[in-house]
Each structure stands twice: as C-alpha cells, then as structure tokens.
Design a protein around this motif. Sequence first.
Motif, PDB file in Angstrom:
ATOM      1  N   ILE A   1      97.535  -5.393  11.007  1.00 48.03           N
ATOM      2  CA  ILE A   1      97.433  -6.021   9.689  1.00 48.03           C
ATOM      3  C   ILE A   1      96.352  -5.320   8.867  1.00 48.03           C
ATOM      4  N   ALA A   2      95.197  -5.098   9.508  1.00 45.19           N
ATOM      5  CA  ALA A   2      94.062  -4.512   8.794  1.00 45.19           C
ATOM      6  C   ALA A   2      94.362  -3.096   8.325  1.00 45.19           C
ATOM      7  N   ALA A   3      95.354  -2.443   8.964  1.00 49.19           N
ATOM      8  CA  ALA A   3      95.664  -1.062   8.588  1.00 49.19           C
ATOM      9  C   ALA A   3      96.662  -0.992   7.436  1.00 49.19           C
TER      10      ALA A   3
ATOM     11  N   TRP B   1      76.759 -10.075  15.116  1.00 50.27           N
ATOM     12  CA  TRP B   1      77.811 -10.915  15.684  1.00 50.27           C
ATOM     13  C   TRP B   1      77.411 -11.340  17.082  1.00 50.27           C
ATOM     14  N   ILE B   2      77.281 -12.641  17.284  1.00 52.71           N
ATOM     15  CA  ILE B   2      76.863 -13.142  18.583  1.00 52.71           C
ATOM     16  C   ILE B   2      77.930 -12.826  19.631  1.00 52.71           C
ATOM     17  N   TRP B   3      79.191 -13.013  19.277  1.00 50.51           N
ATOM     18  CA  TRP B   3      80.286 -12.814  20.224  1.00 50.51           C
ATOM     19  C   TRP B   3      81.150 -11.600  19.864  1.00 50.51           C
ATOM     20  N   GLY B   4      80.618 -10.705  19.095  1.00 51.57           N
ATOM     21  CA  GLY B   4      81.357  -9.481  18.764  1.00 51.57           C
ATOM     22  C   GLY B   4      81.997  -9.577  17.391  1.00 51.57           C
TER      23      GLY B   4
ATOM     24  N   VAL C   1      91.064 -11.576   9.591  1.00 57.00           N
ATOM     25  CA  VAL C   1      91.023 -10.472   8.629  1.00 57.00           C
ATOM     26  C   VAL C   1      90.087 -10.822   7.465  1.00 57.00           C
ATOM     27  N   TYR C   2      90.149 -12.085   7.027  1.00 59.11           N
ATOM     28  CA  TYR C   2      89.288 -12.504   5.922  1.00 59.11           C
ATOM     29  C   TYR C   2      87.811 -12.381   6.301  1.00 59.11           C
ATOM     30  N   VAL C   3      87.449 -12.937   7.491  1.00 55.13           N
ATOM     31  CA  VAL C   3      86.046 -12.929   7.905  1.00 55.13           C
ATOM     32  C   VAL C   3      85.578 -11.485   8.133  1.00 55.13           C
ATOM     33  N   HIS C   4      86.487 -10.672   8.679  1.00 52.22           N
ATOM     34  CA  HIS C   4      86.115  -9.291   8.998  1.00 52.22           C
ATOM     35  C   HIS C   4      85.767  -8.491   7.744  1.00 52.22           C
ATOM     36  N   GLN C   5      86.446  -8.808   6.614  1.00 48.12           N
ATOM     37  CA  GLN C   5      86.228  -7.992   5.419  1.00 48.12           C
ATOM     38  C   GLN C   5      85.109  -8.543   4.532  1.00 48.12           C
TER      39      GLN C   5
ATOM     40  N   GLY D   1      82.124  -6.795   9.257  1.00 50.02           N
ATOM     41  CA  GLY D   1      83.075  -6.523  10.341  1.00 50.02           C
ATOM     42  C   GLY D   1      82.837  -5.175  10.999  1.00 50.02           C
ATOM     43  N   GLN D   2      83.114  -5.148  12.324  1.00 49.60           N
ATOM     44  CA  GLN D   2      82.866  -3.900  13.064  1.00 49.60           C
ATOM     45  C   GLN D   2      84.180  -3.240  13.474  1.00 49.60           C
TER      46      GLN D   2
END
Lengths: 291, 518
Positions: free
Chosen positions: A101-103, A145-148, A282-286, A290-291
């Motif tokens: 999705i992210a791509a 990020w505590i859990w990645g 995807v929302y939180v990552h952007q 996001g890593q």
Amino acid sequence: MAEDKKDIDEISGVETTGHEWDGIKELNNPLPRWWLWTFYATIIWTIGYTILYPAWPGITGATAGVLGWTSRGQLAEEMQAARAEQSVWLDRIDQAEVTEIAADPELVQFAVAGGSSAFKVYCVQCHGSGAQGSPGYPNLNDDEWIWGGSLEEIAWTIRHGVRYEPDFDTRFNEMPAYGRDDILSRQEISDVAWYVRQISGQEYDEEAAARGAETFEIECSACHGIEGEGVPELGGPALNDAIWLYGGSHEQIVAQINNPQMGVMPAWGERLGETTIKQLAVYVHQLGGGQ
Amino acid sequence: MLDQTAVEKLDVEAVNAGAKASSQPLYAARQKIHPKRAEGFYRRLKWIIMAVTLGIYYVTPWIRWDRGPHAPDQAVLIDIANRRFYFFFVEIWPQEFIFIAGLLVMAGIGLFLITSVVGRAWCGYTCPQTVWTDLFLVVERFFEGDRNARIKLDKEPWTASKVSKKTAKHAVWLLIAVATGGAWIFYFADAPTLAVDFATGQAPFVAYGTVGVLTATTYVLGAIMREQVCIYMCPWPRIQAAMLDENSLVVTYNDWRGEPRMRGQKKAKAQGVVPGDCVDCNACVAVCPTGIDIRDGQQLECITCALCIDACDAVMDKVGHERGLISYATLADYNHNMRVATGEDGKIDPTRVRTPDGGFVDRIRTFQWREMLRLRTVIYFSAWAAIGIGLLVALGARDRLEVNVLHDRNPVFTQLSDGSIRNGYTVKILNMVAEPRTITLSLDGLPGATMAINGIDGEPARSFDIPVAPDKLRPLRVFVAQPPEQVQPGSTGFSFVVEEDLAGEVDVYNANFEAPED
C-alpha cells in the motif's frame, strides 16, 4: 357602507390602489392573467407533491407518500453509494500487504484519508487529535517507537494492543518495581536516575551518575540497551534521547523506576478489521516518524 | 402633389391602451401581438447583429486552439470537473476568478455607458430574448405570412391548412430551441466528443437535462412569452430609468413636427387647418414587437428596437416629408423643440417649426455627436477602460508557477529523539502551464534546517527537485527539522522558494517555524 371612490391617476389614466405615501401613489395595473395561471399551477403542483411525498401530519406520524421517500432512506442510499464507490479502493487495500500500500501513491492517498478518519474516532482519546500524545500516551509524530516504527510493527501494535491481556499476541513486557519491591535501595535508584539523565544529555550529578552506571548495566541494559538506546523487540524504550513518556526530570525518572507506570492499549484487530488497521498503520507511519 | 390616401391606416391599437379604461379588472388577458415586418436601416442592422450574435453562440465551441498534448484543444472551454477555464490563449484557474469578476464588472459598467448614451440598445439589439424572439418571428412569418395574414389565420376555424401551418411553425421553433440548448453544453466539454456521445446516448445525464431545460426556456420565453418577458419578468426596464438622462438617445416620436396628427391632410389644408407630419397611419404601432404606441412617449415596454423608426421613415418617404418623425433623439433636444413648437395656447402649431419654403426653422435642434461626450459618459468610460487595462496588465504579469504553504496546526511542532524541532507543512506547488515541469523546492533561511518530503526519496536536504504534472497542483507533506543547537525559541521566519530554471520563474512563500518558548 360608503363605496370607496375610485382614484384615477391623471397621467396614465390608471386606477390607483388608493394608498399614498408623501404624495406617491401606487398604480393598480391589472396583473397579467398568465401570472394567475402560474399561481394555480403551483397549487396543482402542491397537490401532486403532497400525494407523492410525506406531507400531512397525523396523530402518530405524517402520511407516507406514494413514492415511499424518507430522508433516512435517502441517507441510507447515499451511504450505500459511497460505500460502493469506496469498495474499489477498500478491496485493493484488503488484497495488499501494508508495505505494498505504502508503495502505491494512489492507495496511500486513500489509506491516509481513511486512516485519518478512523484515527479521529478510535485513537484521539489517548493519542490526541494531532497524534501528539500526552504524558503516558506516546506522541506518534516523533521518531521514537517503543515497539518499532516500521509499517508492519505499527500495524501489529494496533492489531494486538499493548499489555492487553485478552489478546494472546499483544505487546507485552513488565518493568520491575525496583523501589516498591525493594530490589534497589533509594540511593541506588537515585543514582541510576542521574545516570539516565547523563546518557540523555541532561544536567546530572557526576558522582551519582558514575555509581548509577554500574547498576544500569546490571539491572536495566537488558531491556533498555547497553547505551540506553532502547530495545524495540522487547518494548524497552530508548533512554538516551530527548523523548520521555513519563517525564525526564530526576524526580520523574526516580518515580518511574520506583513504581513504573505501564500503559495499556486495547487490541483493535477484531473490532476494526484488517482493512482499517492497514489504513491506520499507513496514516500513523506518514505522520513524520515512520521507519 | 402629395397623395395622402396612398398611406393606408392600419387597424391596430397599443396593447397598453386598455389599461386606460376607467374600470379595470384584477387580471388582464394578454393581447396577442402580430408584429408587421419592417424594412429599413435599423431592421438591416438588427439582421446583421442577429447573424453575428447567433453565429458567435453556435460556432464558438467548435473553434480549435492548439495547446500542446497536455491540455484541451478547444478555444473556449469551461472545464468544471477540472476547474479550468480556457479562452484562446488564456487559461484561468479558480483562484484567478478575479479576471472573470473583472469582466463582469466591465460588462456592468459597459451597460451603464451604453444605456446613458443610446438608451436600451442592449434590449433592442443584443439581448438574447430579443434576438431569439426575432428569429422565432421570422419562422412565424415564413409559415403564416405577415401581420394581416396571421390575424386572419388566428380568426379562422381549425382547418387542415391552419393545423399544418401551426404544426410546422411549432416544429421549427422546437428545433431552434433544441439547437439553442444543444449549443450551450458544448461550452462545457470537448464539443466533437460530446456531440457524438450526445447523439449515441452516451453523454452524462446533466447534458441531456441541460439541453432539456434550455430547450424549454428558449421555446417558452422566446417563442411563446416574447414581450411578456420584457414587460413583466425582466428587471432591466426598471433599472434603465435610473441610467437614462436627458442627454441619452432614445427612440422618440417628435410631437413637435407630428402634431396635430390627422388623416385626410389635403382636405384639412383646404379648410385652412395646418396638419402635422403624422398621417396617423399606425405603421409604428403595427411593427412594434411589444405592441405599444411610441407616440404616447417613452414607456417601460419600449425596448428601443427602432423598428418604428424604419416603419415611419418609409411612410415619410411615401408622403414626401423628411425622415425622422420618429427618431433617436435626446429628451433635452425634444423638450427644446417642443418649446419652439408650442404656441401660446399650449397647442402644437406646425407653422412655428416650418419656414415658409417647407424646411425647419433654425431654432430646431438636432442631435450632435459631441453630446455623447459628457461628464457621466466620460466617467463610465474611464472606469470601464481602467478596469480593462488593469485586467490586461494583471493578465500579462501573472505567475504560472506558484507555491502555497499551510503550517500544521496540530501539533504545531514535534520534538525528535535527538532534540531537533520539527514542523510539518502542506506545500502546494502549482504548475500552471500545460507542460510537465521539474520544480526546485528549497528552504531560504532557518540555518541548519533540512526537509524531508513524504513520497519523495532522498536524505533530508535543503533542496529537492519535484516533478509536477502539466497544469496540475502537487500537494506535498513537508517536514522541516532544525538541530537543537540552532533552534530559536518561539517563532522564526523563513521562506519556501520554488524555482523553474527553463522559464526562469520563481515564487516565494514566507512561512514561520515554531519552536517551544523556553
């Protein structure tokens, strides 16, 4: 009763309405008859309208109308149409891995919009409307990020929650209560806290920090890393940086070692379904970190 | 010798004469008007204007204009879906609507200017209601004949011949109405494509709906309602009263040479009565499309189509008087001439305006062109021209590359793990030409800061090359981060700069970088 005298305007020879304002009179020209017909036409229209649509009030409700139209029904139709339109995208998101999705820029656009609205319903209560967090609730904009912070890790955390016992796969760890359970003395706890301030680049007590370094290596490095860089696999937060979940003052650090607060986040997997989880990830990552 | 009897008196009365009856009803039925065909200068002018305006309306959407492979090739196109307006070499984005607004203001002031100079010229010559009504009248005349034939036909019982004539007329009217509505939709989509789609039933519903509505309005307003629209529906006849002044040219019956109007002038002369020039033939009333008698003076129903001038001039030619008994004249000239013509008894005396050899006396005023030049018209024209020049200058100087920036409101800033402060922005790059371009987005100011952009690969940097599609806006999520040692507390100004090297275009947006106060 006396008949009103007809007042005739001299210039036009037309009857006036008999009203006068500061010498100005209104001519009473006849209305064109077709104008009257349009008025009758609107009345006929009304009859048809009240038959076709809900109109006449009764004791328990209004007449239903022959067409059976309701505003609620219209809303349902519109919602259904919107869902049908979205389903094209939702199907694609359903089929794709979160990294796929992210791509895809088109899917990202849809996922960010969908994730954003889901976030505003389910997540803002703890993480804030801008995902900026608050003490005890992580800021999702930053780069810690505590859990990645990869897409998959974020999706996993949302899906299974944190320390959420009903979910077998939940993110789980527990920091010992070093003070409450008498594992470390008050002095040792204070020393470790000074050391943590040292590695995080804050003002510290040199002697105490030197003593604390030893304790840190024995008691803390397993989860927080040798340098305090954090171990996301275990959910051990990084301590050598500027970001603090429960505060970075000596007092706050001591309090956390003494009797740790450990947040809980519910597992959303079953409640929201995988399609929404992916969009949220995807929302939180952007948001910027996001890593 | 003049033969007065050669001019037939037409059996016609002004439609608004009925209102002068002493007892009037609440409602009055419409009196059907059968305008007679006029011939002359103004009629020819109106034919030309009709041909030009209808030509512009029907042909414009089919004119092609090459804008390259990335933009439509229709010269005039209102692309609502993509929010673009194309007009030959000009392309308007929604935020440039000021140009359209400016044109509308110019149209308004232009209307004031025209009205104060030549009265309701808009109504009489170019208003679509007038043009289409004229066109429908041509059709009516073709099938039913001129005025007298039409009156006769209307009185006849419904014979097969009458039914066929009326059916043919309405059929052609409807065809014109469909063509009118049909032409309208071509301004909003690629005309050749839409024409094929429309014919094969593939066009969107809104196209059919629009054609349907415009067909109905054209048919009802232009063919059926005609002068009723001008008299009862249109606000302009009311507004024009405020626009006219005593120096505006309006269609005027010159009482001062026409009165006393009478028939049988030879006989009257023999009895020693001096008649005016008006032979009371009613030709002016018979040709009037709104069915009024211009000899009653300026009226709200008069659209100043000037056909009564043509009709009267023809009659004047016939009886051997000068043309211009009905003419374009100003109220000032008219009032002056009326004073010359009026005798001490308050009646118009033809001998006062005529010299013994038949010409007009010197005191009679006629319109001079320089009367058009007066303070009011100069002000209108100056305002009109100033806006026009302003728009042209603005059009020439406008940017085809723009950047707009929105600072994130929540959170205003984010602290990163290394202590840096990061601000989020939505940066919109507008590539307003129909070519794909690579735009350089860079930071100006804010020492040490770098930016990262969602969807654009690369390490954080102070400058990025952003490809932007032709004629498109590209929104970007931009994160600007400044290292802790360089962060200033509070708000710091800096700029986003977009540059395009080939055309040498630059745009700058002054933004703020927010950091904690302490």
